[in-house]
Structure formats: structure tokens, C-alpha cells
Design a protein around this motif. Structure first.
Motif, short mmCIF file in Angstrom:
data_model
loop_
_atom_site.label_atom_id
_atom_site.label_comp_id
_atom_site.label_asym_id
_atom_site.label_seq_id
_atom_site.Cartn_x
_atom_site.Cartn_y
_atom_site.Cartn_z
N ASP A 1 47.17 31.01 30.88
CA ASP A 1 48.28 31.91 31.19
C ASP A 1 48.92 32.49 29.94
OD1 ASP A 1 48.40 31.66 34.15
OD2 ASP A 1 48.75 29.55 33.67
N ASP A 2 48.13 32.60 28.88
CA ASP A 2 48.62 33.11 27.60
C ASP A 2 48.57 34.64 27.59
OD1 ASP A 2 49.52 33.27 25.02
OD2 ASP A 2 47.59 32.76 24.10
N HIS A 3 49.38 35.23 28.49
CA HIS A 3 49.40 36.69 28.61
C HIS A 3 50.77 37.30 28.28
CE1 HIS A 3 51.15 35.38 32.35
NE2 HIS A 3 49.99 34.98 32.84
N GLY A 4 51.70 36.46 27.84
CA GLY A 4 52.99 36.97 27.41
C GLY A 4 54.00 37.19 28.52
N LYS A 5 53.64 36.85 29.74
CA LYS A 5 54.55 37.01 30.86
C LYS A 5 54.74 35.66 31.55
CE LYS A 5 53.77 41.91 31.56
NZ LYS A 5 53.73 43.02 32.54
N GLN A 6 55.57 35.64 32.58
CA GLN A 6 55.80 34.41 33.31
C GLN A 6 54.52 33.92 33.97
OE1 GLN A 6 58.69 32.53 33.49
NE2 GLN A 6 59.50 33.93 31.94
N LYS A 7 54.35 32.59 34.01
CA LYS A 7 53.16 32.02 34.65
C LYS A 7 53.08 32.47 36.10
CE LYS A 7 50.81 27.65 35.56
NZ LYS A 7 50.82 26.18 35.38
N GLY A 8 51.90 32.95 36.49
CA GLY A 8 51.69 33.43 37.85
C GLY A 8 51.92 34.92 38.01
N GLU A 9 52.52 35.54 37.02
CA GLU A 9 52.77 36.98 37.11
C GLU A 9 51.48 37.78 36.94
OE1 GLU A 9 55.89 40.20 35.11
OE2 GLU A 9 56.27 38.05 34.93
N LEU A 10 50.58 37.24 36.14
CA LEU A 10 49.27 37.83 35.95
C LEU A 10 48.23 36.74 36.21
CD1 LEU A 10 49.86 39.94 32.69
CD2 LEU A 10 49.66 40.79 35.03
N PRO A 11 47.00 37.12 36.57
CA PRO A 11 45.99 36.11 36.92
C PRO A 11 45.62 35.22 35.75
CG PRO A 11 45.01 38.30 36.79
CD PRO A 11 46.49 38.50 36.73
N SER A 12 45.53 33.92 36.01
CA SER A 12 45.11 32.98 34.98
C SER A 12 43.70 33.32 34.49
CB SER A 12 45.13 31.56 35.55
OG SER A 12 44.72 30.62 34.59
N HIS A 13 43.49 33.24 33.19
CA HIS A 13 42.19 33.51 32.56
C HIS A 13 41.78 34.98 32.64
CE1 HIS A 13 41.57 29.42 31.50
NE2 HIS A 13 41.28 28.97 32.70
N GLY A 14 42.73 35.88 32.93
CA GLY A 14 42.39 37.30 32.91
C GLY A 14 41.87 37.83 34.22
N PHE A 15 41.31 39.05 34.17
CA PHE A 15 40.96 39.75 35.40
C PHE A 15 39.48 40.10 35.52
CE2 PHE A 15 42.98 42.63 32.28
CZ PHE A 15 41.94 43.49 31.99
N LEU A 16 38.63 39.56 34.65
CA LEU A 16 37.20 39.86 34.77
C LEU A 16 36.50 38.97 35.79
CD1 LEU A 16 35.83 40.58 31.18
CD2 LEU A 16 36.76 42.16 32.87
N ARG A 17 37.02 37.76 35.99
CA ARG A 17 36.32 36.82 36.87
C ARG A 17 36.60 37.05 38.34
NH1 ARG A 17 39.10 31.12 37.03
NH2 ARG A 17 41.30 31.68 37.12
N THR A 18 37.41 38.08 38.65
CA THR A 18 37.71 38.38 40.06
C THR A 18 37.36 39.82 40.40
OG1 THR A 18 40.01 38.82 39.43
CG2 THR A 18 39.50 36.64 40.33
N GLN A 19 36.47 40.42 39.65
CA GLN A 19 36.02 41.77 39.99
C GLN A 19 34.50 41.82 40.07
OE1 GLN A 19 35.85 44.74 36.54
NE2 GLN A 19 37.65 43.52 35.99
#
Length: 281
Positions: free
Chosen positions: A74-92
Motif C-alpha cells: 500500500d505504498d502509494h502515498g494515500k490512505q490504505k484501501g484508497e488505491l489497490p494493494s500492489h498496484g493495478f496491473l494484476r487486475t487487468q
């Protein structure tokens, strides 16, 4: 398409089945996700896939080799859960853009549908190069196609199959690690590196070779390049609280993740390659 590659569909997902004289493999285009790798030298599966993994596109697949990008956890600079964990490549859904075969095996190139989304709005090109042969080579390539630099993290979050985690040891890791189970305390790498409890560690050195030793014998060598760290994870009895994992599944897997977790700066025109080789022994 190479003769050694066959396509199938199930529950709305598309799978690539690779079968050549050296090995077999299975890849889901959902997530660009390698699910299986079995070398013909011994016929033994090297990857662990949860029997309860969601293989219908509802959520990321549990097991195999998930692709984490452009951030880790969740190292994306926003609150945990606000963006997908581990990024967005594994769900497309990814596309197979190239497949060739030679005496060394079958070589595939996959590309994601998009590499720009909330949390990472830069121009770049991502490719996943997979070679299935006497060993498995996975190359996650990131090229900055824009006019400004950007910083990103990534990982090949590989779940390795082991017969019994209680009889499993890792060799080749040294230095310090950050322990998530201890509020990110800094600890020294244990020796011998064995398992008896939940493990969630970011090893801070760029480990290049890790041996997965099972029952006293090296089963798999993991070669890492382009990494600044190595992540080791096993949920232990916490597996019972993970909906897509068997309560006792932790006994048969260990994650050894070739990773970039410290933030990598990529200037316009530059390319970064994160490479993991899975070598049967």
C-alpha cells in the motif's frame, strides 16, 4: 502464435498453455499472471496456486507469480484501501503480443491494457517477457515514454511450492530486514533461515541468488536482477483469515519476491528491468 502455445477460456478468463520439450506452464491473461511452471527434468511443480484462488476476474489471483506495479503493498502515498494493494496491473487483462520458440524454449511477450491510472499518471510502457524452458525467466520491463522523470516500485510476488514449510530453509540471504509483523522493526537475517511462525519481511539488500531448500536438498534456485530488495512472506496460521486460501495452505508455500521497494527513479527514455529466474535443481 508459436506451436507450443495453446489458448483456452474458462469463467470469462483466457489462459495460455505452454508445452514444449523442456517444460510446461500456464499463464492467465488476467493479471499477466503465471500460474504454473513444471520442468520436464523432474516433472515437479515449482509454483504454488491456492485451490481457492479466484479464477474469474473478481479479484487478484492467489498464488503463482502476481505482478506488483507501480507500487508495492500500500505504498502509494494515500490512505490504505484508497488505491489497490500492489498496484493495478494484476487486475487487468493483458495481451499476448509475441510468441516464438527455439531450442531454448518458448518466449512470450505480454502487455497490459493500460499503465496509467489513478496514483500513477505518467507516460510509460510496461512489458512482461516470459521464457519457459529448462528454467523460467520472467522480465518485467518499464520504459519512461514521457518527458518527466517518475518514481515507482515493483515486484514479482512469486509463490513457490514446497512439500512442508517446517522442513524448508532459504539460503543466500544476509543483512538486515524490516519486519512487518513487528511494526517494521529492523532485524538481522536469521541463520539458518527456517520457518516456525508468520513471516513478512523486506530484506534490504539486493539479494541475487536464493536457494529454496526442502528436506535438506535444494529444490529451486531463485536468481534476481534489477532488484533493490527481496521480500519473504508466509502467513502461517493467519491463512485461516484469508478468504482465497486454505487454512493449511501455508504449509506448502513460501513467497520469495524479487522486488524494488525503495523507490526507483526513471528518467525520460530510460528502461528498468526486474528479472527473476526460477531454476529447478
Amino acid at each position: 502464435m508459436a506451436d507450443s502455445v495453446r489458448v483456452s477460456e474458462s469463467n470469462g478468463l483466457t489462459f495460455l498453455h505452454v508445452e514444449n520439450p523442456l517444460a510446461s506452464a500456464k499463464i492467465s491473461l488476467f493479471g499477466g499472471h503465471i500460474l504454473s511452471y513444471i520442468p520436464k527434468s523432474d516433472g515437479q511443480e515449482r509454483l504454488w496456486l491456492s485451490p481457492h484462488a479466484f479464477l474469474n476476474g473478481e479479484r487478484p489471483i492467489r498464488g503463482g507469480i502476481p505482478v506488483c506495479w507501480p507500487w508495492f503493498s500500500d505504498d502509494h502515498g494515500k490512505q490504505k484501501g484508497e488505491l489497490p494493494s500492489h498496484g493495478f496491473l494484476r487486475t487487468q487483462v493483458w495481451q499476448l503480443t509475441s510468441s516464438i520458440e527455439d531450442e531454448n524454449g518458448t518466449h512470450l511477450i505480454l502487455t497490459p491494457s493500460f499503465s496509467r491510472a489513478e496514483g500513477f499518471e505518467y507516460d510509460c510502457e510496461v512489458t512482461l517477457k516470459v521464457s519457459v524452458g529448462e528454467h523460467l525467466t520472467v522480465n518485467l520491463s518499464t520504459e519512461n515514454k514521457g518527458v518527466v522523470p517518475f518514481t515507482f516500485n515493483c515486484a514479482l510476488h512469486t509463490y513457490f511450492h514446497v512439500d512442508d514449510i517446517h522442513n524448508t530453509e532459504l539460503k543466500g540471504i544476509s543483512g538486515q530486514y524490516k519486519d512487518k509483523t513487528q511494526n517494521w522493526a529492523l532485524e538481522d537475517t536469521p541463520s539458518p533461515y527456517t520457518f516456525s511462525q508468520q513471516t513478512d519481511r523486506i530484506h534490504l539488500s539486493a539479494v541475487k541468488q536464493t536457494d529454496v531448500v526442502v528436506n535438506g536438498k535444494t529444490f529451486t534456485k531463485v536468481i534476481s536482477n534489477g532488484n533493490d530488495s527481496l521480500v519473504v512472506w508466509n502467513p502461517w496460521q493467519e491463512a485461516a483469515s484469508i478468504s482465497d486460501m486454505d487454512p493449511f495452505g501455508y504449509k506448502h508455500m513460501i513467497c520469495v519476491e524479487t522486488s524494488m521497494t525503495g523507490g526507483h527513479d526513471l528518467a525520460p527514455g530510460q528502461v528498468h528491468e526486474l528479472i527473476q529466474q526460477v531454476i529447478p535443481v
